[in-house]
Write a protein that holds these residues in place. Sequence first.
Motif, PDB file in Angstrom:
ATOM      1  N   LEU A 114       0.842  -1.190   0.000  1.00 44.31           N
ATOM      2  CA  LEU A 114       0.000   0.000   0.000  1.00 44.31           C
ATOM      3  C   LEU A 114       0.880   1.242   0.000  1.00 44.31           C
ATOM      4  CD1 LEU A 114      -2.691  -1.098   2.619  1.00 44.31           C
ATOM      5  CD2 LEU A 114      -2.864  -1.169   0.123  1.00 44.31           C
ATOM      6  N   TYR A 115       0.745   2.048  -1.062  1.00 44.02           N
ATOM      7  CA  TYR A 115       1.585   3.228  -1.226  1.00 44.02           C
ATOM      8  C   TYR A 115       0.770   4.511  -1.089  1.00 44.02           C
ATOM      9  CZ  TYR A 115       5.623   0.547  -2.823  1.00 44.02           C
ATOM     10  OH  TYR A 115       6.692  -0.314  -2.887  1.00 44.02           O
ATOM     11  N   GLU A 116       1.419   5.532  -0.529  1.00 43.92           N
ATOM     12  CA  GLU A 116       0.851   6.869  -0.445  1.00 43.92           C
ATOM     13  C   GLU A 116       1.680   7.801  -1.325  1.00 43.92           C
ATOM     14  OE1 GLU A 116      -1.806   7.991   1.148  1.00 43.92           O
ATOM     15  OE2 GLU A 116      -2.337   6.081   2.093  1.00 43.92           O
ATOM     16  N   LYS A 272      -5.511   8.976  -4.319  1.00 44.70           N
ATOM     17  CA  LYS A 272      -4.135   9.077  -3.827  1.00 44.70           C
ATOM     18  C   LYS A 272      -3.582  10.472  -4.074  1.00 44.70           C
ATOM     19  CE  LYS A 272      -2.601   5.708  -6.328  1.00 44.70           C
ATOM     20  NZ  LYS A 272      -1.658   4.715  -6.922  1.00 44.70           N
ATOM     21  N   SER A 273      -3.957  11.059  -5.226  1.00 43.84           N
ATOM     22  CA  SER A 273      -3.439  12.374  -5.594  1.00 43.84           C
ATOM     23  C   SER A 273      -4.165  12.853  -6.843  1.00 43.84           C
ATOM     24  CB  SER A 273      -1.925  12.322  -5.859  1.00 43.84           C
ATOM     25  OG  SER A 273      -1.644  11.445  -6.936  1.00 43.84           O
ATOM     26  N   LEU A 274      -3.865  14.089  -7.245  1.00 47.64           N
ATOM     27  CA  LEU A 274      -4.413  14.682  -8.458  1.00 47.64           C
ATOM     28  C   LEU A 274      -3.254  15.176  -9.314  1.00 47.64           C
ATOM     29  CD1 LEU A 274      -7.130  16.971  -6.802  1.00 47.64           C
ATOM     30  CD2 LEU A 274      -7.387  14.579  -7.520  1.00 47.64           C
ATOM     31  N   LEU A 275      -3.216  14.766 -10.555  1.00 51.20           N
ATOM     32  CA  LEU A 275      -2.196  15.215 -11.491  1.00 51.20           C
ATOM     33  C   LEU A 275      -2.714  16.464 -12.198  1.00 51.20           C
ATOM     34  CD1 LEU A 275       0.611  14.183 -12.401  1.00 51.20           C
ATOM     35  CD2 LEU A 275      -0.549  12.984 -14.260  1.00 51.20           C
ATOM     36  N   VAL A 292      -1.357  16.591  -3.390  1.00 53.43           N
ATOM     37  CA  VAL A 292      -1.361  15.521  -2.389  1.00 53.43           C
ATOM     38  C   VAL A 292      -1.842  16.015  -1.027  1.00 53.43           C
ATOM     39  CG1 VAL A 292       0.429  14.118  -3.489  1.00 53.43           C
ATOM     40  CG2 VAL A 292       1.094  15.937  -1.918  1.00 53.43           C
ATOM     41  N   ALA A 293      -1.713  17.320  -0.765  1.00 57.39           N
ATOM     42  CA  ALA A 293      -2.102  17.863   0.541  1.00 57.39           C
ATOM     43  C   ALA A 293      -3.614  17.859   0.683  1.00 57.39           C
ATOM     44  CB  ALA A 293      -1.561  19.283   0.696  1.00 57.39           C
ATOM     45  N   THR A 294      -4.094  17.611   1.901  1.00 59.80           N
ATOM     46  CA  THR A 294      -5.535  17.565   2.151  1.00 59.80           C
ATOM     47  C   THR A 294      -5.937  18.611   3.179  1.00 59.80           C
ATOM     48  OG1 THR A 294      -5.390  15.936   3.949  1.00 59.80           O
ATOM     49  CG2 THR A 294      -5.588  15.094   1.691  1.00 59.80           C
ATOM     50  N   VAL A 320      -7.388  23.949 -17.528  1.00 59.76           N
ATOM     51  CA  VAL A 320      -6.791  23.223 -16.402  1.00 59.76           C
ATOM     52  C   VAL A 320      -7.290  21.783 -16.442  1.00 59.76           C
ATOM     53  CG1 VAL A 320      -6.599  23.036 -13.893  1.00 59.76           C
ATOM     54  CG2 VAL A 320      -6.623  25.295 -14.980  1.00 59.76           C
ATOM     55  N   LYS A 321      -6.343  20.856 -16.427  1.00 60.03           N
ATOM     56  CA  LYS A 321      -6.684  19.429 -16.416  1.00 60.03           C
ATOM     57  C   LYS A 321      -6.373  18.851 -15.046  1.00 60.03           C
ATOM     58  CE  LYS A 321      -4.114  16.367 -18.644  1.00 60.03           C
ATOM     59  NZ  LYS A 321      -3.550  15.544 -19.730  1.00 60.03           N
ATOM     60  N   ILE A 322      -7.355  18.154 -14.470  1.00 61.97           N
ATOM     61  CA  ILE A 322      -7.196  17.496 -13.177  1.00 61.97           C
ATOM     62  C   ILE A 322      -7.413  16.008 -13.389  1.00 61.97           C
ATOM     63  CG2 ILE A 322      -8.019  17.359 -10.796  1.00 61.97           C
ATOM     64  CD1 ILE A 322      -9.174  20.189 -11.164  1.00 61.97           C
ATOM     65  N   GLU A 323      -6.345  15.241 -13.323  1.00 69.78           N
ATOM     66  CA  GLU A 323      -6.424  13.790 -13.469  1.00 69.78           C
ATOM     67  C   GLU A 323      -6.449  13.155 -12.081  1.00 69.78           C
ATOM     68  OE1 GLU A 323      -3.677  10.056 -14.965  1.00 69.78           O
ATOM     69  OE2 GLU A 323      -3.493  11.971 -16.018  1.00 69.78           O
ATOM     70  N   ILE A 324      -7.518  12.440 -11.786  1.00 70.85           N
ATOM     71  CA  ILE A 324      -7.704  11.816 -10.481  1.00 70.85           C
ATOM     72  C   ILE A 324      -7.011  10.451 -10.462  1.00 70.85           C
ATOM     73  CG2 ILE A 324      -9.413  10.959  -8.828  1.00 70.85           C
ATOM     74  CD1 ILE A 324     -11.426  12.895 -10.185  1.00 70.85           C
ATOM     75  N   ARG A 325      -6.174  10.235  -9.451  1.00 70.61           N
ATOM     76  CA  ARG A 325      -5.490   8.946  -9.282  1.00 70.61           C
ATOM     77  C   ARG A 325      -6.207   8.175  -8.162  1.00 70.61           C
ATOM     78  NH1 ARG A 325      -0.120   8.321 -10.789  1.00 70.61           N
ATOM     79  NH2 ARG A 325       0.546   7.700  -8.687  1.00 70.61           N
TER      80      ARG A 325
END
Length: 343
Positions: A114-116, A272-275, A292-294, A320-325
């Motif tokens: 499990l990775y963060e 996990k994050s947003l690109l 990555v910050a919440t 603006v492009k937001i790719e959800i991981r």
Amino acid sequence: MLKKGIVVLLALLVASLVLAGEFNVAAGKTYTLSPGPNPNYADPGSKLTDGSFNFSWGDMVGWENPAANPTIVVDLGDIYEEVSYVALKVMYSAPSAVNMPEYFIVSISEDGELYEDLGMGITYAEAPVANDTIATLYWASEEFVGYGRYVKIEIVPGGDAWTMIAEVVVGDGALPEELDAMVGGLLDLTYAATVSVGKPYMLIPLPSDAYPDTDSVKVTDGFARYSWADMIGFDNPAINPTIIIDLLEPKSIGRVSAHFMRSFASAVNLPKSLLIGVSDDGMEFKTVGLAVATNPYPPQNEFINEIHWSPSEPVLARYVKIEIRPRGAAWTMLAEATVWAME
């Protein structure tokens, strides 16, 4: 010429500093590679952590136009509590068709399963990078540090030719003074304003029929409520869900975020994050960061949590492009995507 010389000298000082002493906890450690490198530039299992990064083919591990992004997983051998720096020593040689990576994404794990996500290495210490040299692509943070034993580095190549890596550095603890001086500060958002409310957008892929976006308004309607009716949902999508927002005119972007539900009872987890990418024409996008910050931190269950990113300097763009991981095979529920611009 004097300024360039100072930059190069500083980069060399930093390199010698982080590769020596106790800061670099990757020195001499084992690692795995996926996919395997080209046989002509193979690795006996020690090249990337041996402390050597000469401009020499024998010192390199290489991939030629790999089908998948080269990924390095370093086993630090023990749990480290403040992983604050990850860097790659890479070759750049235009005559030899060796490209610099575009960026890398670094994540960390306690168990190797499990990775963060920690952040993105998108800055070169020697910028602008001279041809036929070794360059340092790095991520650094003292505010969002990592806890774990295994460090994963996913490399995004900068072209279709060769990617050559000479060394991996993982720093634990406070950044050395010389390195801290190279890390950009936080952008002052005092006068930033929301510019995305009511703006048109595109979704790829479309959300689930159970939580659709029938009128194409939910994502930029200005509301991020803990309500199923206020959200769109993706059920274990085959590709990363992506939002492309058209701001209708170029803006000096200072912050990008998205609000997501977290509900363990309903099998809804945070990404996990947003690109983050930007574009002038909506066709060609440049990746500029990883969110990555919440807020709040740590994230709360049965709550709407924001994941956000800010550059060290404003980024001028219209799209603006937001790719959800996504995190695992579960639901991802999005309530709002927001872009701030500097006034």
